[in-house]
Write a protein that holds these residues in place. Structure first.
Motif, mmCIF file in Angstrom:
data_model
loop_
_atom_site.group_PDB
_atom_site.id
_atom_site.type_symbol
_atom_site.label_atom_id
_atom_site.label_comp_id
_atom_site.label_asym_id
_atom_site.label_seq_id
_atom_site.Cartn_x
_atom_site.Cartn_y
_atom_site.Cartn_z
ATOM 1 N N SER B 9 0.828 -1.205 0.000
ATOM 2 C CA SER B 9 0.000 0.000 0.000
ATOM 3 C C SER B 9 0.865 1.258 0.000
ATOM 4 C CB SER B 9 -0.933 0.001 1.210
ATOM 5 O OG SER B 9 -1.879 -1.030 1.068
ATOM 6 N N LEU B 10 1.949 1.262 0.764
ATOM 7 C CA LEU B 10 2.832 2.438 0.800
ATOM 8 C C LEU B 10 3.710 2.533 -0.441
ATOM 9 C CD1 LEU B 10 4.016 2.576 4.524
ATOM 10 C CD2 LEU B 10 2.455 4.130 3.356
ATOM 11 N N GLU B 11 3.969 1.387 -1.047
ATOM 12 C CA GLU B 11 4.814 1.359 -2.247
ATOM 13 C C GLU B 11 4.224 2.247 -3.339
ATOM 14 O OE1 GLU B 11 5.705 -2.718 -3.364
ATOM 15 O OE2 GLU B 11 6.043 -2.035 -5.412
ATOM 16 N N LYS B 12 2.890 2.333 -3.340
ATOM 17 C CA LYS B 12 2.232 3.174 -4.350
ATOM 18 C C LYS B 12 2.632 4.633 -4.182
ATOM 19 C CE LYS B 12 -1.867 0.368 -5.096
ATOM 20 N NZ LYS B 12 -1.393 -0.798 -4.386
ATOM 21 N N HIS B 13 2.801 5.054 -2.941
ATOM 22 C CA HIS B 13 3.224 6.444 -2.690
ATOM 23 C C HIS B 13 4.729 6.590 -2.880
ATOM 24 C CE1 HIS B 13 -0.673 7.540 -0.968
ATOM 25 N NE2 HIS B 13 -0.663 6.360 -0.387
ATOM 26 N N ALA B 14 5.465 5.602 -2.383
ATOM 27 C CA ALA B 14 6.929 5.717 -2.382
ATOM 28 C C ALA B 14 7.515 5.511 -3.776
ATOM 29 C CB ALA B 14 7.520 4.697 -1.409
ATOM 30 N N GLY B 15 6.875 4.664 -4.549
ATOM 31 C CA GLY B 15 7.407 4.356 -5.861
ATOM 32 C C GLY B 15 8.574 3.384 -5.822
ATOM 33 N N CYS B 16 8.838 2.806 -4.675
ATOM 34 C CA CYS B 16 9.915 1.821 -4.548
ATOM 35 C C CYS B 16 9.599 0.900 -3.373
ATOM 36 C CB CYS B 16 11.260 2.511 -4.324
ATOM 37 S SG CYS B 16 11.282 3.565 -2.879
ATOM 38 N N VAL B 17 10.300 -0.212 -3.332
ATOM 39 C CA VAL B 17 10.063 -1.200 -2.275
ATOM 40 C C VAL B 17 10.805 -0.823 -1.001
ATOM 41 C CG1 VAL B 17 10.382 -3.632 -1.651
ATOM 42 C CG2 VAL B 17 9.679 -3.015 -3.957
ATOM 43 N N SER B 18 11.961 -0.222 -1.142
ATOM 44 C CA SER B 18 12.727 0.164 0.044
ATOM 45 C C SER B 18 13.661 1.313 -0.305
ATOM 46 C CB SER B 18 13.525 -1.028 0.592
ATOM 47 O OG SER B 18 14.649 -1.279 -0.226
ATOM 48 N N VAL B 19 14.150 1.959 0.735
ATOM 49 C CA VAL B 19 15.071 3.070 0.523
ATOM 50 C C VAL B 19 16.024 3.148 1.718
ATOM 51 C CG1 VAL B 19 13.488 4.776 1.570
ATOM 52 C CG2 VAL B 19 15.223 5.528 -0.049
ATOM 53 N N ALA B 20 17.288 3.468 1.433
ATOM 54 C CA ALA B 20 18.257 3.667 2.512
ATOM 55 C C ALA B 20 18.140 5.093 3.031
ATOM 56 C CB ALA B 20 19.672 3.412 2.005
ATOM 57 N N VAL B 21 18.268 5.257 4.331
ATOM 58 C CA VAL B 21 18.150 6.598 4.923
ATOM 59 C C VAL B 21 19.312 6.851 5.874
ATOM 60 C CG1 VAL B 21 15.643 6.816 4.728
ATOM 61 C CG2 VAL B 21 16.621 5.677 6.733
ATOM 62 N N ALA B 22 19.733 8.116 5.906
ATOM 63 C CA ALA B 22 20.795 8.509 6.837
ATOM 64 C C ALA B 22 20.229 8.783 8.228
ATOM 65 C CB ALA B 22 21.498 9.749 6.301
ATOM 66 N N ALA B 23 18.913 9.025 8.306
ATOM 67 C CA ALA B 23 18.271 9.394 9.573
ATOM 68 C C ALA B 23 18.494 8.314 10.630
ATOM 69 C CB ALA B 23 16.783 9.591 9.348
ATOM 70 N N GLN B 24 18.573 8.778 11.884
ATOM 71 C CA GLN B 24 18.659 7.819 12.995
ATOM 72 C C GLN B 24 17.636 8.135 14.073
ATOM 73 O OE1 GLN B 24 22.488 6.429 14.318
ATOM 74 N NE2 GLN B 24 23.429 6.976 12.384
ATOM 75 N N ASN B 25 16.640 8.959 13.720
ATOM 76 C CA ASN B 25 15.491 9.125 14.611
ATOM 77 C C ASN B 25 14.258 9.427 13.769
ATOM 78 O OD1 ASN B 25 14.972 12.082 14.433
ATOM 79 N ND2 ASN B 25 17.059 12.188 15.289
ATOM 80 N N TYR B 26 13.104 9.336 14.416
ATOM 81 C CA TYR B 26 11.838 9.407 13.684
ATOM 82 C C TYR B 26 11.645 10.738 12.973
ATOM 83 C CZ TYR B 26 6.747 9.441 12.966
ATOM 84 O OH TYR B 26 5.482 9.533 12.431
ATOM 85 N N ARG B 27 11.962 11.827 13.678
ATOM 86 C CA ARG B 27 11.713 13.129 13.064
ATOM 87 C C ARG B 27 12.600 13.347 11.837
ATOM 88 N NH1 ARG B 27 10.957 16.752 18.484
ATOM 89 N NH2 ARG B 27 12.332 15.168 19.340
ATOM 90 N N ALA B 28 13.844 12.952 11.973
ATOM 91 C CA ALA B 28 14.750 13.072 10.827
ATOM 92 C C ALA B 28 14.302 12.135 9.700
ATOM 93 C CB ALA B 28 16.168 12.743 11.264
ATOM 94 N N LEU B 29 13.776 10.996 10.075
ATOM 95 C CA LEU B 29 13.302 10.030 9.082
ATOM 96 C C LEU B 29 12.156 10.622 8.258
ATOM 97 C CD1 LEU B 29 13.251 7.095 7.944
ATOM 98 C CD2 LEU B 29 11.624 6.545 9.764
ATOM 99 N N LEU B 30 11.187 11.235 8.926
ATOM 100 C CA LEU B 30 10.065 11.837 8.200
ATOM 101 C C LEU B 30 10.569 12.907 7.239
ATOM 102 C CD1 LEU B 30 7.023 12.358 10.595
ATOM 103 C CD2 LEU B 30 7.526 10.480 9.056
ATOM 104 N N GLU B 31 11.487 13.723 7.732
ATOM 105 C CA GLU B 31 12.005 14.811 6.900
ATOM 106 C C GLU B 31 12.724 14.239 5.666
ATOM 107 O OE1 GLU B 31 13.780 17.848 9.337
ATOM 108 O OE2 GLU B 31 14.929 18.592 7.627
#
Lengths: 750, 80
Positions: B9-31
């Protein structure tokens, strides 16, 4: 907490602190509070399942000397016409408000239309006849097939399906679609030697709590208004009433009475905001009660469902693919537990290729509410039935088949995360060696087995523990006790403090006397509120050490505390907890510990149930002749309560599988709104439910707790369904397995 | 880097199955997610629970995680 630990109180079967008051009638439930000057409220309910309200005229009622106040949808300042006009309406509260008092349209038989307050209950009920309502009756939509057909009447003209590949352009009775997948489902089925594909359905059922909804309220202009009610979450009652009536949280105090069952059905509001409107208008305390019929027609039952399941496996028993299409009835407003149904359906299995699609569908029935493991019994019933049929086709024992495919630590679930340490394999092994499973199947008896999974949750809990000068104390918590949690809190605090559990009095405080607590549900309370109790008790231990140190003129680091006794490590001095409390005045005042937490680390729970059923082939009557419930509790704080949860879940699931269902006429009128016609199992209907506690500790909880309230209702549907199928030699695809349905199957086979 | 996996369901918004992120907390992750994947808005993500290495965090506002964490967003679990 992974190592084995010895406990003094945890795991004992202590006397429940609330038991005496309950069995002697002293406990005060929802309808037990009366106040000076109190008047009564009553609700006018719709005789139709689907209709436009062309006219709602309360003028005759207003003119009656008996009537002291009237409430309609327009009395909700958060969403009424005035709020819509000035743009201050809270859109998110619209469905809740419309469910409590209809707005221009009634959407189910029994939907509340208006309320009246009068000096007596009889006068209030009689005055309902003075309200004039003109309806334009519409065709009701009573099941999923009708709701999703191209010609279906639309319940909500602005509702568009969310979650489609392309945005919806037309209104629909399907509010949402969800899709979950893992691996390559087509390749999985291509690799299968045997495939089972079947459709299943389950009916609308009610939680069947014995105590109807009731409330007594007092509106207060100059201080907090008071709401007394039986609820699983009095903080959420406060929040919802505040939002509906545009009040601040501090303007409302909610007292949770004792509760006569909830099972998820007492997690929302029906009467409370209406009673507060009536109290405000009349200037009097107001009491309201639902009749049993009201409870059935107009509270929140569990979703009916339709499921299509496809499962494929190799001949060696390896499941290669599992697929599900799940439809859940939401009732009159969107929001069924379709999501958790999709997430749980195949979680007992470690399978590479999975695909699940779910739909939330509105129909002209009461808005559903939670019911133990919301969404999971329906979907897992379908999956477990198909798995049992597949095992039989392959010729494998159903336990061995499950052991070969069982979810375990590292299994990637369809909803994403990998499982941590879980107890499914331990439950299956316990089932395999149980006296029940190892006993031969009696003649003319069918045996069924099924597994179940539920996540369990944590969340916010707040606790205060106050100690008295004599060493006794009070545990002040804010989680309404629906399944014996007060005893568990008492035992966990006693374990930390090294005192007798009976010396600590656990109470559920109102919303003013303890900080916020999330609703009791999701099997969270013994886990999360228990963690808060442990933290508050540990806070006290630190204070006890400091106080003892002050008495001995040493540092707190020179004091040890064990089994309720402080030890001076610099000498041989000892002080008991009671002695430290007795001296507390001299060392800084009385001792109190507190904790406010948002608990993480809930441990998922699995269960396996075994059911033996005998069917009278002349009448279709079924008799459960033996039943065993096996479940991973993590750690059973109070084994009797844990067994009670297993047994209660099993009994409710047996009722769901065998007899319970909402029966509607073609016009959408509920025809069995009472316990005479809506048949829940009685004690005399059932054998003793044998309970086997498996303990695979949850490493995130100080004592290893997982939570036990939800999972036990999941396996019975398929365990019973399979047992009936075995007994009659016919596949079961539709619940309940009531005598008429069984007879029909038997007749068709003759 | 931590990796976020999206369900169908989220893949439709994201356009991908997974993504690597530099964030190490929730707020940074959302950003970071809303910058990298603009269709994945805060309105989509904020009602969801965050799963960190298999642990469901219903209220992740202050949650942090390691650079090796496996993250999933799931529907919050309802009470029963």
């Amino acid at each position: 907490m992974s190592e084995a630990r010895e406990f003094k109180h945890i795991g004992q079967r202590t006397i429940r602190p609330d038991g005496f008051d309950k069995v002697t009638g002293k406990a005060n439930y929802g309808a037990d509070l009366s106040l000076p000057g109190m008047i009564w409220g009553a609700i006018l309910r719709s005789p139709h399942a689907h209709a436009n309200i062309k006219k709602l005229d309360v003028s005759r009622a207003e003119a009656s000397p008996d009537v002291l106040a009237i409430a309609t949808f327009e009395d909700f300042p958060s969403v009424n016409a005035a709020a819509q006009r000035d743009g201050t309406h809270r859109e998110g509260m619209m469905d809740t408000a419309c469910n409590i008092l209809a707005n221009q349209k009634v959407l189910y038989h029994g939907h509340a239309v208006a309320a009246i307050a009068a000096r007596s209950q009889a006068a209030a009920i009689a005055a309902l006849d003075l309200i004039d309502v003109e309806y334009e009756v519409l065709t009701p939509v009573l099941n999923i097939d009708d709701a999703i057909s191209a010609t279906a009447p639309i319940l909500h003209e602005t509702m568009m399906t969310q979650g489609l590949a392309e945005p919806a352009t037309e209104a629909s009775n399907v509010s949402a679609r969800m899709e979950l997948k893992k691996g390559d489902i087509e390749a999985g089925f291509a690799a299968a030697d045997v495939i089972v594909e079947r459709a299943y359905d389950t009916p609308t059922v009610h939680q069947g709590y014995i105590e109807p909804h009731a409330t007594t309220v007092v509106f207060n202009d100059n201080g907090p208004s008071m709401i007394w009610c039986p609820t699983q979450g009095h903080f959420d009652v406060r929040a919802r009433v505040a939002q509906l009536l545009n009040l601040e949280l501090g303007q409302i105090k909610v007292v949770a009475s004792e509760i006569g069952g909830g099972f998820g059905g007492k997690t929302t509001v029906y009467l409370e905001p209406v009673a507060l409107i009536l109290s405000k208008k009349s200037g009097r305390p107001v009491k309201m009660e639902m009749s049993r019929g009201d409870v059935f027609r107009a509270s929140g039952p569990a979703s009916a469902s339709q499921s299509r399941i496809k499962v494929g496996a190799k001949m060696d028993g390896t499941i290669t693919a599992m697929q599900a299409t799940l439809h859940y009835e939401a009732g009159a407003f969107q929001g069924s537990p379709m999501g958790p149904g999709c997430m749980t359906v195949f979680t007992p299995y470690d399978v590479e290729n999975l695909y699940v699609e779910g739909f939330d569908v509105v129909v002209n029935k009461p808005k559903v509410a939670a019911y133990r493991a919301p969404g999971a019994p329906q979907s897992e019933f379908a999956a477990e039935m198909a798995v049992n049929e597949l095992a039989k086709k392959i010729g494998m024992d159903p336990i061995e088949f499950r052991l070969k495919n069982a979810a375990k630590e590292g299994t990637q679930t369809i909803y994403g995360p990998k499982l941590k340490v879980v107890g499914l394999e331990a439950c299956l092994e316990a089932a395999k060696s149980s006296p029940h499973y190892t006993a031969p199947i009696p003649e003319n008896v069918g045996r069924g087995l099924a597994a179940g999974f539920w996540f369990n949750i944590g969340g916010q809990s707040s606790v205060i523990i106050n100690l008295n000068p004599d060493g006794t104390g009070t545990i002040i918590e804010g989680s309404p006790d629906i399944g014996g949690s007060r005893a568990s809190m008492q035992m966990m605090a006693a374990e930390i403090l090294g005192v007798a559990p009976s010396s600590l009095n656990p109470i559920v405080a109102d919303t003013e006397h303890v900080a916020y607590n999330q609703t009791t549900g999701g099997s969270r309370t013994t886990f999360a509120t228990g963690m808060a109790v442990v933290e508050a008790a540990e806070d006290i231990v630190e204070q006890l050490k400091a106080r003892a140190a002050a008495m001995w003129n040493v540092t707190a680091e020179q004091v040890d505390f064990k089994d309720g006794v402080a030890q001076n490590l610099s000498g041989e001095d000892q002080l008991t907890l009671a002695e430290i409390c007795a001296s507390a005045e001299k060392t800084g005042g009385q001792i109190s510990g507190r904790a406010n937490i948002n608990a993480r680390g809930a441990g998922p729970s699995f269960a396996v149930h075994i059911c033996d059923i005998k069917v009278d082939k002349e009448t279709g009557k079924t008799d459960v002749v033996r039943y065993t419930a096996i479940q991973d509790a993590g750690k059973a704080i109070h084994p009797s309560y844990v067994e009670g949860q297993f047994q209660g879940g099993a009994v409710q699931g047996i009722g769901w599988a065998l007899n319970e269902e909402y029966v509607y006429s073609k016009d959408g009128i509920m025809e069995n709104a009472g316990f005479l016609d809506y048949r829940i199992p009685l004690a005399s209907d059932l054998p003793e439910i044998e309970a086997i506690i498996v303990e695979v500790p949850n490493s995130f909880h100080p004592f290893g707790v997982r939570g036990v309230g939800e999972t036990g209702i999941i396996p019975p549907l398929a365990a019973v369904g399979t047992a009936v199928a075995e007994a009659i030699g016919q596949p079961i695809s539709s619940l309940p397995c009531s005598p008429p349905k069984i007879l029909k199957l038997l007749m068709a086979a003759r | 880097m931590a990796r976020v996996y999206f369900n169908a369901s989220l893949e439709k918004h994201a356009g991908c199955v997974s993504v690597a992120v530099a964030a190490q907390n929730y707020r940074a992750l959302l950003e970071e997610l809303t910058q990298k994947l603009p269709q994945l808005t805060q309105e989509v993500l904020m009602p969801l629970a965050l799963v960190i290495d298999g642990e469901i965090v219903q209220e992740p506002f202050l949650a942090d995680f390691s650079a090796e964490a496996e993250l999933h967003f799931i529907e919050k679990i309802a009470a029963g």
